[in-house]
Design a protein around this motif. Structure first.
Motif, short mmCIF file in Angstrom:
data_model
loop_
_atom_site.label_atom_id
_atom_site.label_comp_id
_atom_site.label_asym_id
_atom_site.label_seq_id
_atom_site.Cartn_x
_atom_site.Cartn_y
_atom_site.Cartn_z
N LYS A 26 -15.00 0.06 4.62
CA LYS A 26 -15.99 0.14 3.29
C LYS A 26 -15.20 -0.87 2.29
O LYS A 26 -13.98 -1.21 2.29
CB LYS A 26 -16.27 1.37 2.65
CG LYS A 26 -17.12 2.07 3.50
CD LYS A 26 -18.14 1.55 4.15
CE LYS A 26 -19.23 2.45 5.17
NZ LYS A 26 -20.04 1.70 5.70
N PRO A 27 -16.09 -1.61 1.49
CA PRO A 27 -15.40 -2.48 0.32
C PRO A 27 -14.17 -1.76 -0.26
O PRO A 27 -14.44 -0.53 -0.68
CB PRO A 27 -16.49 -2.90 -0.66
CG PRO A 27 -17.61 -2.66 0.38
CD PRO A 27 -17.16 -1.50 1.08
N PRO A 28 -13.08 -2.45 -0.92
CA PRO A 28 -12.08 -1.80 -1.37
C PRO A 28 -12.53 -1.22 -2.69
O PRO A 28 -11.92 0.06 -3.01
CB PRO A 28 -10.92 -2.91 -1.75
CG PRO A 28 -11.23 -3.98 -0.87
CD PRO A 28 -12.82 -3.83 -0.43
N ASP A 73 -22.90 2.85 9.02
CA ASP A 73 -23.62 1.75 9.09
C ASP A 73 -22.92 0.51 8.20
O ASP A 73 -22.70 0.81 7.10
CB ASP A 73 -25.03 1.94 8.70
CG ASP A 73 -25.93 0.77 8.65
OD1 ASP A 73 -25.38 -0.28 8.90
OD2 ASP A 73 -27.23 0.86 8.80
N PRO A 74 -22.53 -0.77 8.74
CA PRO A 74 -22.13 -1.68 7.65
C PRO A 74 -23.04 -2.06 6.68
O PRO A 74 -22.23 -2.62 5.49
CB PRO A 74 -21.93 -2.93 8.87
CG PRO A 74 -21.97 -2.44 10.15
CD PRO A 74 -22.87 -0.96 10.25
N LYS A 75 -24.08 -1.67 6.58
CA LYS A 75 -25.22 -2.21 5.62
C LYS A 75 -24.88 -1.07 4.07
O LYS A 75 -25.24 -1.50 3.19
CB LYS A 75 -26.52 -2.17 5.99
CG LYS A 75 -26.93 -3.13 6.88
CD LYS A 75 -28.29 -2.86 7.40
CE LYS A 75 -28.46 -3.69 8.38
NZ LYS A 75 -29.92 -3.23 9.28
#
Length: 97
Positions: A26-28, A73-75
């Motif tokens: 996930k984003p930092p 899920d990458p979304k």
């Protein structure tokens, strides 16, 4: 020497490790929230269920796998964390970060 674990214990630990690995995808900026969500979910559920209640543990494993599949899920870039979770996180700081 580590203690021998039952199959159910190994499944729970594998799911927890999978959840923590997902955090790293996930984003930092969102990683602390995902980590808190995983820790809070596992700790509170563990405290609420007897270790001898196999059917409840199996149910929670199924539910946890389904929820984790959604978060993998990458979304999915962020998650919601309640104030209760934040307060719990403050009281139960991780030993290593």
């Amino acid at each position: 020497m580590s203690a021998r674990r039952s199959g159910l214990q190994r499944e729970v630990l594998a799911l927890y490790r999978r959840a923590l690995r997902t955090v790293n995808t996930k984003p930092p900026a969102a990683q602390p929230k995902f980590r808190l969500l995983a820790r809070y979910s596992f700790r509170t559920q563990a405290a609420a269920v007897s270790p001898r209640d196999i059917s409840a543990i199996e149910h929670l494993l199924r539910k946890g796998r389904q929820q984790l599949e959604i978060y993998e899920d990458p979304k999915v870039r962020d998650c919601w964390v309640s104030t209760e979770m934040v307060q719990w996180g403050e009281k139960n700081k991780e030993r290593r970060e």
